[in-house]
Design a protein around this motif. Structure first.
Motif, PDB file in Angstrom:
ATOM      1  N   ASN A  70       0.794  -1.164   0.191  1.00 48.37           N
ATOM      2  CA  ASN A  70      -0.156   0.015   0.000  1.00 48.37           C
ATOM      3  C   ASN A  70       0.776   1.327  -0.095  1.00 48.37           C
ATOM      4  N   LYS A  71       1.966   1.427   0.498  1.00 50.09           N
ATOM      5  CA  LYS A  71       2.822   2.398   0.597  1.00 50.09           C
ATOM      6  C   LYS A  71       3.392   2.449  -0.606  1.00 50.09           C
ATOM      7  N   ILE A  72       3.850   1.478  -1.286  1.00 51.12           N
ATOM      8  CA  ILE A  72       4.487   1.635  -2.620  1.00 51.12           C
ATOM      9  C   ILE A  72       3.189   2.137  -3.674  1.00 51.12           C
ATOM     10  N   ALA A  73       2.065   1.793  -3.574  1.00 49.59           N
ATOM     11  CA  ALA A  73       1.009   2.058  -4.402  1.00 49.59           C
ATOM     12  C   ALA A  73       0.299   3.226  -4.086  1.00 49.59           C
ATOM     13  N   ALA A  74       0.657   3.939  -3.108  1.00 49.44           N
ATOM     14  CA  ALA A  74      -0.306   5.083  -2.426  1.00 49.44           C
ATOM     15  C   ALA A  74      -0.494   5.967  -3.584  1.00 49.44           C
ATOM     16  N   SER A  75       0.507   6.602  -4.373  1.00 49.06           N
ATOM     17  CA  SER A  75       0.472   7.538  -5.078  1.00 49.06           C
ATOM     18  C   SER A  75       0.129   7.091  -6.691  1.00 49.06           C
ATOM     19  N   PHE A  76      -0.604   5.692  -6.794  1.00 55.37           N
ATOM     20  CA  PHE A  76      -0.820   5.369  -8.010  1.00 55.37           C
ATOM     21  C   PHE A  76      -2.066   5.945  -8.659  1.00 55.37           C
ATOM     22  N   THR A  77      -2.015   6.153 -10.127  1.00 50.12           N
ATOM     23  CA  THR A  77      -3.175   6.537 -10.608  1.00 50.12           C
ATOM     24  C   THR A  77      -4.031   5.285 -10.625  1.00 50.12           C
ATOM     25  N   LEU A  78      -5.414   5.567 -11.050  1.00 48.78           N
ATOM     26  CA  LEU A  78      -6.451   4.504 -11.445  1.00 48.78           C
ATOM     27  C   LEU A  78      -6.123   3.270 -12.221  1.00 48.78           C
ATOM     28  N   PRO A  79      -5.206   3.760 -13.506  1.00 46.54           N
ATOM     29  CA  PRO A  79      -4.875   2.749 -14.510  1.00 46.54           C
ATOM     30  C   PRO A  79      -3.909   1.869 -13.979  1.00 46.54           C
ATOM     31  N   GLN A  80      -2.907   2.332 -13.124  1.00 47.41           N
ATOM     32  CA  GLN A  80      -2.101   1.928 -12.598  1.00 47.41           C
ATOM     33  C   GLN A  80      -2.296   0.950 -11.210  1.00 47.41           C
ATOM     34  N   LEU A  81      -3.075   1.204 -10.683  1.00 43.84           N
ATOM     35  CA  LEU A  81      -3.866   0.395  -9.735  1.00 43.84           C
ATOM     36  C   LEU A  81      -4.621  -1.053 -10.361  1.00 43.84           C
ATOM     37  N   ARG A  82      -5.202  -0.580 -11.492  1.00 39.69           N
ATOM     38  CA  ARG A  82      -6.015  -1.763 -12.219  1.00 39.69           C
ATOM     39  C   ARG A  82      -4.928  -2.834 -12.428  1.00 39.69           C
ATOM     40  N   VAL A  83      -3.730  -2.289 -13.240  1.00 41.24           N
ATOM     41  CA  VAL A  83      -2.688  -3.216 -13.625  1.00 41.24           C
ATOM     42  C   VAL A  83      -2.218  -3.990 -12.542  1.00 41.24           C
ATOM     43  N   ALA A  84      -1.978  -3.382 -11.358  1.00 38.06           N
ATOM     44  CA  ALA A  84      -1.438  -4.086 -10.243  1.00 38.06           C
ATOM     45  C   ALA A  84      -2.167  -5.015  -9.554  1.00 38.06           C
ATOM     46  N   SER A  85      -3.493  -4.715  -9.675  1.00 40.41           N
ATOM     47  CA  SER A  85      -4.419  -5.595  -8.842  1.00 40.41           C
ATOM     48  C   SER A  85      -4.698  -6.707  -9.838  1.00 40.41           C
ATOM     49  N   LEU A  86      -4.020  -6.741 -10.890  1.00 39.80           N
ATOM     50  CA  LEU A  86      -4.310  -8.333 -11.684  1.00 39.80           C
ATOM     51  C   LEU A  86      -3.172  -9.066 -11.278  1.00 39.80           C
ATOM     52  N   VAL A  87      -2.350  -8.712 -10.775  1.00 41.18           N
ATOM     53  CA  VAL A  87      -1.130  -9.522 -10.561  1.00 41.18           C
ATOM     54  C   VAL A  87      -1.396 -10.738  -9.860  1.00 41.18           C
ATOM     55  N   CYS A  88      -2.141 -10.747  -8.722  1.00 38.77           N
ATOM     56  CA  CYS A  88      -2.646 -12.040  -8.146  1.00 38.77           C
ATOM     57  C   CYS A  88      -3.800 -11.548  -7.078  1.00 38.77           C
ATOM     58  N   LYS A  89      -4.540 -12.488  -6.483  1.00 43.12           N
ATOM     59  CA  LYS A  89      -5.635 -12.279  -5.646  1.00 43.12           C
ATOM     60  C   LYS A  89      -5.286 -11.351  -4.499  1.00 43.12           C
ATOM     61  N   SER A  90      -4.316 -11.794  -3.681  1.00 44.17           N
ATOM     62  CA  SER A  90      -3.908 -11.007  -2.774  1.00 44.17           C
ATOM     63  C   SER A  90      -3.517  -9.581  -2.956  1.00 44.17           C
ATOM     64  N   TRP A  91      -2.789  -9.195  -4.221  1.00 44.99           N
ATOM     65  CA  TRP A  91      -2.719  -7.904  -4.409  1.00 44.99           C
ATOM     66  C   TRP A  91      -4.113  -7.196  -4.903  1.00 44.99           C
ATOM     67  N   ASN A  92      -5.029  -7.842  -5.543  1.00 45.75           N
ATOM     68  CA  ASN A  92      -6.435  -7.407  -5.688  1.00 45.75           C
ATOM     69  C   ASN A  92      -6.817  -7.115  -4.655  1.00 45.75           C
ATOM     70  N   ASP A  93      -6.902  -7.901  -3.613  1.00 46.86           N
ATOM     71  CA  ASP A  93      -7.490  -7.691  -2.158  1.00 46.86           C
ATOM     72  C   ASP A  93      -6.793  -6.393  -1.566  1.00 46.86           C
ATOM     73  N   ALA A  94      -5.645  -6.400  -1.490  1.00 45.94           N
ATOM     74  CA  ALA A  94      -4.832  -5.295  -0.591  1.00 45.94           C
ATOM     75  C   ALA A  94      -5.248  -4.020  -1.260  1.00 45.94           C
ATOM     76  N   LEU A  95      -5.262  -3.774  -2.570  1.00 38.46           N
ATOM     77  CA  LEU A  95      -5.405  -2.581  -3.199  1.00 38.46           C
ATOM     78  C   LEU A  95      -6.653  -1.901  -3.635  1.00 38.46           C
ATOM     79  N   ARG A  96      -7.817  -2.972  -2.814  1.00 42.30           N
ATOM     80  CA  ARG A  96      -9.082  -2.630  -2.923  1.00 42.30           C
ATOM     81  C   ARG A  96      -9.401  -1.216  -2.487  1.00 42.30           C
TER      82      ARG A  96
END
Length: 331
Positions: A70-96
């Motif tokens: 979450n600290k890494i992704a705190a400044s991500f834009t929505l497109p970046q968050l969507r890409v990161a959320s597709l890495v795996c289920k745990s990331w998808n849950d964490a970045l919700r």
């Protein structure tokens, strides 16, 4: 609250962003059903997770602690968050929470600027604060800016500091001179919001000597980077020959681009420019968009044009407005 950009009007250009209704049959593939979309996303998520683990020779990024992620992704834009959320289920849950924050930021901007909804600064601030509570530095900066404009400096600085700790270079220090030095560093590094803020400081002489040419240069850099307010100010610089060479062509280009990205004042200016050129149908579309964005000054000219159009043309113009979508940009 009006969109505050220029610290203290322009002609139109070719009408390309707004398309009139097409009567031919649309032969595109039908949209996927909701269940099919979920299945596709699930397959991609599994594939992305396995591929990323294999390609890193045993390093399982799925085990990355949520607080670090979450600290890494705190400044991500929505497109970046969507890409990161597709890495795996745990990331998808964490970045919700951060994905939810992006939705709140979008609604906050709509309420703040009256885009598609009635302007409501209380709801705008509430949306930004809820986004900030979910960890988004973008929401922190926007909430901080509103607090600053409300003269609640301590609350603003607190939010800026939180965003700065999480790595967002748009979170300015409290000291004006220190802020400008910091903005220079972020601007040179290519941060678009910092470029725009630096241009404003140079234009207003805040924390640095007044320098309109340097301000215009950074307005242009930020505009080229997709910052819509900078597009509007760049157009004014070209239009009046202030800081940039006088160029009506460049002024029209940037005013239209800002209008197509949803800037209400730019829609008003561009609509007026089209009106002076006799482009009545196109003018009424932009003026109606400006009216819906809260620019009440567009009403009179728009109504004059509507009286000159046939009922069919009026209906056609309103259909274009109802189906209009702003081009992607940074606000």
């Amino acid at each position: 609250m009006k969109q505050r950009t220029w610290p203290d009007r322009s002609t139109g250009s070719r009408f390309t962003a707004l398309q009139f209704p097409i009567t031919e049959k649309d032969n595109r593939r039908p949209e996927l059903t909701a269940s099919a979309r979920k299945a596709r996303i699930k397959r991609r998520s599994r594939f992305s997770c396995s591929r990323s683990i294999k390609s890193t020779e045993g390093h399982d990024f799925a085990s990355l602690p949520f607080d670090v992620l979450n600290k890494i992704a705190a400044s991500f834009t929505l497109p970046q968050l969507r890409v990161a959320s597709l890495v795996c289920k745990s990331w998808n849950d964490a970045l919700r929470p951060l994905r939810e924050a992006m939705v709140l930021v979008r609604w906050g901007k709509r309420f703040k600027h009256g885009r598609g909804v009635r302007k409501n600064l209380d709801k705008a601030l509430d949306s930004f604060l809820k986004g900030a509570a979910r960890g988004s530095t973008l929401a922190m900066v926007d909430a901080g800016l509103m607090y600053w404009e409300m003269d609640k400096k301590e609350a603003a600085i607190s939010l800026y500091r939180q965003a700065a700790v999480l790595g967002d270079p748009a979170a300015q220090p409290s000291n004006a001179e220190e802020a400008v030095k910091w903005l220079y560093q972020a601007s040179i590094a290519g941060h678009v919001r910092a470029q725009y803020q630096l241009a404003l400081c140079l234009h207003r002489g805040r924390g640095v000597d007044f320098n309109l040419q340097e301000a215009a240069r950074w307005y242009l850099r930020a505009a080229e980077g997709g910052y819509v307010r900078a597009m509007y100010n760049t157009s004014l610089c070209y239009s009046f020959g202030e800081g940039l060479p006088l160029s009506h062509r460049q002024a029209r280009k940037w005013m239209k681009r800002a209008a197509d990205c949803g800037h209400g004042k730019a829609q008003l200016e561009h609509g007026l420019g089209l009106f002076t050129e006799g482009e009545m149908m196109k003018a009424v579309v932009y003026l109606e968009l400006a009216t819906r964005a809260g620019e009440t000054a567009a009403d009179h000219v728009k109504n004059v044009i509507l009286q000159q159009l046939s009922a069919t043309s009026r209906d056609r113009a309103m259909l274009v407005v109802d189906s209009w979508r702003a081009m992607p940009s940074l606000h």
